[in-house]
Design a protein around this motif. Structure first.
Motif, PDB file in Angstrom:
ATOM      1  N   GLY A 225     -60.209 137.468 147.967  1.00 40.94           N
ATOM      2  CA  GLY A 225     -61.299 136.916 147.198  1.00 40.94           C
ATOM      3  C   GLY A 225     -62.645 137.325 147.782  1.00 40.94           C
ATOM      4  N   ARG A 226     -63.698 136.697 147.301  1.00 40.24           N
ATOM      5  CA  ARG A 226     -65.056 136.994 147.776  1.00 40.24           C
ATOM      6  C   ARG A 226     -65.363 136.168 149.006  1.00 40.24           C
ATOM      7  NH1 ARG A 226     -69.769 134.368 146.173  1.00 40.24           N
ATOM      8  NH2 ARG A 226     -68.625 133.418 144.444  1.00 40.24           N
ATOM      9  N   PRO A 227     -65.542 136.784 150.177  1.00 40.93           N
ATOM     10  CA  PRO A 227     -65.792 136.007 151.401  1.00 40.93           C
ATOM     11  C   PRO A 227     -67.079 135.197 151.280  1.00 40.93           C
ATOM     12  CG  PRO A 227     -65.212 138.285 151.925  1.00 40.93           C
ATOM     13  CD  PRO A 227     -65.470 138.234 150.442  1.00 40.93           C
ATOM     14  N   LEU A 228     -67.004 133.950 151.710  1.00 42.73           N
ATOM     15  CA  LEU A 228     -68.180 133.080 151.717  1.00 42.73           C
ATOM     16  C   LEU A 228     -68.726 132.874 153.118  1.00 42.73           C
ATOM     17  CD1 LEU A 228     -67.153 130.305 149.147  1.00 42.73           C
ATOM     18  CD2 LEU A 228     -68.576 132.324 148.767  1.00 42.73           C
ATOM     19  N   HIS A 229     -67.841 132.546 154.055  1.00 48.27           N
ATOM     20  CA  HIS A 229     -68.318 132.250 155.408  1.00 48.27           C
ATOM     21  C   HIS A 229     -67.156 132.303 156.386  1.00 48.27           C
ATOM     22  CE1 HIS A 229     -70.947 130.695 158.499  1.00 48.27           C
ATOM     23  NE2 HIS A 229     -70.110 129.722 158.758  1.00 48.27           N
ATOM     24  N   ARG A 362     -60.983 120.570 154.638  1.00 45.65           N
ATOM     25  CA  ARG A 362     -61.958 121.309 155.427  1.00 45.65           C
ATOM     26  C   ARG A 362     -62.724 122.278 154.539  1.00 45.65           C
ATOM     27  NH1 ARG A 362     -57.575 120.382 158.506  1.00 45.65           N
ATOM     28  NH2 ARG A 362     -57.842 119.781 160.694  1.00 45.65           N
ATOM     29  N   LEU A 363     -64.025 122.154 154.562  1.00 47.81           N
ATOM     30  CA  LEU A 363     -64.884 123.070 153.821  1.00 47.81           C
ATOM     31  C   LEU A 363     -65.780 123.852 154.767  1.00 47.81           C
ATOM     32  CD1 LEU A 363     -65.668 124.049 151.021  1.00 47.81           C
ATOM     33  CD2 LEU A 363     -67.308 122.169 150.874  1.00 47.81           C
ATOM     34  N   LEU A 364     -66.259 123.203 155.825  1.00 46.06           N
ATOM     35  CA  LEU A 364     -67.055 123.857 156.865  1.00 46.06           C
ATOM     36  C   LEU A 364     -66.916 123.023 158.141  1.00 46.06           C
ATOM     37  CD1 LEU A 364     -69.115 126.069 157.671  1.00 46.06           C
ATOM     38  CD2 LEU A 364     -70.919 124.460 156.988  1.00 46.06           C
ATOM     39  N   PRO A 365     -66.156 123.484 159.138  1.00 43.13           N
ATOM     40  CA  PRO A 365     -65.985 122.690 160.363  1.00 43.13           C
ATOM     41  C   PRO A 365     -67.288 122.480 161.115  1.00 43.13           C
ATOM     42  CG  PRO A 365     -64.321 124.418 160.225  1.00 43.13           C
ATOM     43  CD  PRO A 365     -65.337 124.700 159.170  1.00 43.13           C
ATOM     44  N   VAL A 366     -68.135 123.497 161.174  1.00 41.37           N
ATOM     45  CA  VAL A 366     -69.443 123.383 161.813  1.00 41.37           C
ATOM     46  C   VAL A 366     -70.319 124.498 161.271  1.00 41.37           C
ATOM     47  CG1 VAL A 366     -68.672 124.788 163.787  1.00 41.37           C
ATOM     48  CG2 VAL A 366     -70.663 123.290 164.031  1.00 41.37           C
ATOM     49  N   GLY A 367     -71.587 124.171 161.032  1.00 46.47           N
ATOM     50  CA  GLY A 367     -72.514 125.171 160.515  1.00 46.47           C
ATOM     51  C   GLY A 367     -73.894 124.572 160.360  1.00 46.47           C
ATOM     52  N   ASP A 368     -74.861 125.430 160.008  1.00 49.55           N
ATOM     53  CA  ASP A 368     -76.228 124.952 159.828  1.00 49.55           C
ATOM     54  C   ASP A 368     -76.466 124.573 158.370  1.00 49.55           C
ATOM     55  OD1 ASP A 368     -76.353 127.411 158.575  1.00 49.55           O
ATOM     56  OD2 ASP A 368     -77.512 128.363 160.173  1.00 49.55           O
ATOM     57  N   LEU A 369     -77.664 124.040 158.092  1.00 48.97           N
ATOM     58  CA  LEU A 369     -77.967 123.546 156.750  1.00 48.97           C
ATOM     59  C   LEU A 369     -78.001 124.663 155.703  1.00 48.97           C
ATOM     60  CD1 LEU A 369     -78.642 121.151 154.967  1.00 48.97           C
ATOM     61  CD2 LEU A 369     -81.053 121.397 155.612  1.00 48.97           C
ATOM     62  N   PRO A 370     -78.599 125.825 155.963  1.00 44.09           N
ATOM     63  CA  PRO A 370     -78.565 126.882 154.934  1.00 44.09           C
ATOM     64  C   PRO A 370     -77.147 127.305 154.561  1.00 44.09           C
ATOM     65  CG  PRO A 370     -80.255 127.366 156.561  1.00 44.09           C
ATOM     66  CD  PRO A 370     -79.483 126.201 157.089  1.00 44.09           C
ATOM     67  N   THR A 371     -76.267 127.413 155.556  1.00 46.44           N
ATOM     68  CA  THR A 371     -74.880 127.776 155.251  1.00 46.44           C
ATOM     69  C   THR A 371     -74.211 126.694 154.428  1.00 46.44           C
ATOM     70  OG1 THR A 371     -74.721 129.055 157.303  1.00 46.44           O
ATOM     71  CG2 THR A 371     -72.657 128.398 156.253  1.00 46.44           C
ATOM     72  N   ALA A 372     -74.413 125.435 154.817  1.00 52.19           N
ATOM     73  CA  ALA A 372     -73.816 124.326 154.074  1.00 52.19           C
ATOM     74  C   ALA A 372     -74.365 124.265 152.651  1.00 52.19           C
ATOM     75  CB  ALA A 372     -74.080 123.008 154.800  1.00 52.19           C
ATOM     76  N   THR A 373     -75.643 124.543 152.470  1.00 56.15           N
ATOM     77  CA  THR A 373     -76.235 124.531 151.132  1.00 56.15           C
ATOM     78  C   THR A 373     -75.605 125.602 150.253  1.00 56.15           C
ATOM     79  OG1 THR A 373     -78.336 123.688 152.002  1.00 56.15           O
ATOM     80  CG2 THR A 373     -78.382 124.774 149.855  1.00 56.15           C
ATOM     81  N   MET A 374     -75.382 126.785 150.824  1.00 52.29           N
ATOM     82  CA  MET A 374     -74.757 127.862 150.067  1.00 52.29           C
ATOM     83  C   MET A 374     -73.336 127.487 149.642  1.00 52.29           C
ATOM     84  SD  MET A 374     -72.276 130.444 150.602  1.00 52.29           S
ATOM     85  CE  MET A 374     -72.293 130.698 152.373  1.00 52.29           C
ATOM     86  N   ILE A 375     -72.571 126.878 150.535  1.00 50.81           N
ATOM     87  CA  ILE A 375     -71.183 126.522 150.223  1.00 50.81           C
ATOM     88  C   ILE A 375     -71.140 125.403 149.182  1.00 50.81           C
ATOM     89  CG2 ILE A 375     -69.070 125.552 151.197  1.00 50.81           C
ATOM     90  CD1 ILE A 375     -69.694 127.045 153.773  1.00 50.81           C
ATOM     91  N   VAL A 376     -72.010 124.394 149.314  1.00 51.87           N
ATOM     92  CA  VAL A 376     -72.037 123.309 148.336  1.00 51.87           C
ATOM     93  C   VAL A 376     -72.384 123.842 146.952  1.00 51.87           C
ATOM     94  CG1 VAL A 376     -73.249 121.203 147.657  1.00 51.87           C
ATOM     95  CG2 VAL A 376     -72.512 121.495 150.023  1.00 51.87           C
ATOM     96  N   THR A 377     -73.284 124.813 146.876  1.00 52.20           N
ATOM     97  CA  THR A 377     -73.636 125.396 145.587  1.00 52.20           C
ATOM     98  C   THR A 377     -72.449 126.121 144.969  1.00 52.20           C
ATOM     99  OG1 THR A 377     -75.927 125.647 146.328  1.00 52.20           O
ATOM    100  CG2 THR A 377     -75.260 126.935 144.422  1.00 52.20           C
ATOM    101  N   GLU A 378     -71.591 126.736 145.788  1.00 56.43           N
ATOM    102  CA  GLU A 378     -70.384 127.383 145.278  1.00 56.43           C
ATOM    103  C   GLU A 378     -69.406 126.359 144.713  1.00 56.43           C
ATOM    104  OE1 GLU A 378     -69.429 130.517 144.971  1.00 56.43           O
ATOM    105  OE2 GLU A 378     -71.132 131.517 145.916  1.00 56.43           O
ATOM    106  N   VAL A 379     -69.286 125.220 145.379  1.00 53.66           N
ATOM    107  CA  VAL A 379     -68.340 124.185 144.936  1.00 53.66           C
ATOM    108  C   VAL A 379     -68.905 123.405 143.760  1.00 53.66           C
ATOM    109  CG1 VAL A 379     -67.054 122.129 145.666  1.00 53.66           C
ATOM    110  CG2 VAL A 379     -67.370 124.031 147.256  1.00 53.66           C
TER     111      VAL A 379
END
Length: 493
Positions: A225-229, A362-379
């Motif tokens: 698939g398309r890698p996210l993080h 598990r969606l993101l075990p640890v990360g910063d706010l920009p990364t989390a914002t990008m993943i939440v927008t995908e979901v």
């Protein structure tokens, strides 16, 4: 899943009015099932055949021949742990070793008998699993209810080139019919076949299952698939060092050393018991590191694909249309680095599992706010985690939360309802309106005196979100608005 008595001497049922199946179609592809026609019987994955007594359809398959040895090895660890040091001191090393050997052989023999009487095959649109020696049981799992087929490879399975399939069924109380163990190629083929029959075709095989074996600790190939993080393992280690357990470890060790030096009555057993208790405290962060090692997230159409694990690798599929809630958590010690973690609540998975590692949260075990914002927008398309403006409760709520009033908040947005809570560990819960099952307004004794109330937005099988200590009139208005938006979202969806 339904339990039914085993039917020795009968093969798969023939469809009414149709001719008996004559084998798989050319190329091994499984045609869609058509009521009233001949039910398809695609080619069985390679394995140890167990011919069906009736001779119709595909033969039953046994698990891999090495399965009894792996189950016996796990039983040996349990046996040694159960005998304990006290048994060794009473009977001596020779008798202790003899007891271990006898019990291990007995466990292996039972595993072989269980393997010989266990089989599975696909009948029409059902997966049937047969097991039992004295009490035979057949489990029939309708593939229409199949949510996902997860591939798990514990350490022993990685060393022997095997894998375990775990089936998630909508509404199941636990993981259904785990097939332990299959060859990696057989596991990949059976997984694709079951997902295709369940209407979830075109999902690529689980990562790491194309080669005969994967060495423990080796970096597996990228998730399809398309890698996210991909989470850096260094960040994962540092995040678990920034936990209360890690900070208290030096004090615990100092306490043990001081007691051992100053108190002459301390025995080896007392010191060992104290160290064992401390190891139990440290188990959670160590387990998180092992579980989330090499964590990679990818988007594949309407699903998220998660691959993680060091000693036990996991390949999980999360359907986006079943995501109920997204939670962002900022632990106290992580805030100095601006880190957070993301978790999911997914409908149809086994929330009652004793082992929470089976749940795809598990969606993101640890990360910063920009990364989390990008993943939440995908979901949740159109939702930005860094742009959620949440309003606090009225000032009189400080009588209920003297220190934590500023940490509370709630807000209605175009597609989601979001709430914030927590003083030391900050948490934001995001619930799409279409996932809200019910809305509750709750008042405690102190809230009644202050004219406050808490509004709960409940989801299917999850905890949902709660707006704490809102003004009573605002709470009733918020509940009415949530109900209206939830109905509108379900109608439009």
């Amino acid at each position: 899943m339904t339990d039914r008595p085993a039917e020795p001497g009968t093969g798969p049922p023939r469809p009414p009015g149709g001719a008996p199946p004559t084998g798989p179609p050319p190329g091994g592809a499984a045609p869609p099932y058509t009521p009233g026609g001949a039910a398809p019987y695609p080619a069985a994955p390679p394995g140890v055949p167990w011919p069906a007594a009736g001779g119709d359809g595909e033969p039953r398959q046994r698990l891999h021949p090495l399965s009894p040895l792996l189950h016996g090895a796990k039983s040996l660890v349990v046996v040694i742990a159960g005998l304990s040091w006290s048994t060794l001191s009473r009977v001596g090393f020779g008798w202790f070793a003899a007891m271990v050997v006898v019990l291990a052989l007995g466990a292996t023999v039972l595993s072989v008998i269980s393997w010989y009487n266990t089989g599975y095959h696909v009948v029409g649109r059902e997966l049937r699993v047969y097991e039992g020696l004295l009490w035979r049981r057949t489990r029939a799992i309708p593939l229409e209810r199949l949510q996902a087929v997860e591939v798990v490879r514990p350490l022993l399975a990685q060393l022997t080139g095997l894998a375990e399939l775990r089936l998630e069924v909508v509404g199941g109380g636990k993981t259904e019919a785990p097939l332990a163990y299959l060859g990696v190629t057989d596991a990949a083929r059976l997984r694709e076949r079951l997902l295709a029959l369940a209407g979830r075709a075109s999902q690529p095989p689980a990562p790491g299952l194309t080669a005969p074996s994967t060495a423990p600790g080796a970096v597996p190939p990228a998730a399809p698939g398309r890698p996210l993080h991909a989470v850096r393992n260094q960040s994962l280690l540092v995040s678990q060092l920034l936990t209360p357990q890690a900070f208290l470890l030096p004090f615990g060790l100092a306490f043990v050393v001081v007691q051992f030096v100053t108190a002459g009555s301390w025995s080896f057993v007392a010191v060992a018991s104290t160290l064992t208790a401390m190891a139990g405290v440290l188990l959670q962060p160590i387990r998180r590191v092992l579980d989330d090692w090499n964590f990679r997230l990818a988007r594949d159409g309407g699903t998220l694909r998660v691959h993680n694990g060091l000693l036990e690798t996991r390949a999980q599929t999360v359907p986006l249309d079943r995501v109920q809630t997204v939670r962002a958590t900022w632990p106290l010690l992580w805030r100095m680095k601006g880190w957070l973690r993301l978790r999911l609540e997914v409908a149809g998975y086994s929330v009652a599992e004793a082992d929470d590692r089976n749940r795809p949260d598990r969606l993101l075990p640890v990360g910063d706010l920009p990364t989390a914002t990008m993943i939440v927008t995908e979901v949740l398309p159109g939702v930005r985690l860094d742009a959620l403006a949440l309003s606090p409760p009225p000032p009189r709520a400080r009588w209920v939360h003297p220190l934590g009033r500023g940490a509370l908040g709630a807000g209605l947005f175009e597609r989601v309802f979001a709430t914030r809570s927590g003083l030391l560990t900050r948490q934001v819960a995001i619930v799409p309106y279409a996932r809200i099952q019910s809305v509750r307004v709750v008042q405690g004794p102190a809230q009644r005196r202050l004219g406050l109330a808490t509004v709960h937005a409940d989801t299917a099988g999850g905890s949902g979100a709660a707006a704490h200590d809102r003004d009573l009139a605002e709470a009733w208005g918020l509940a009415a608005e949530l109900t209206a938006r939830a109905h509108a979202a379900r109608r439009s969806g």
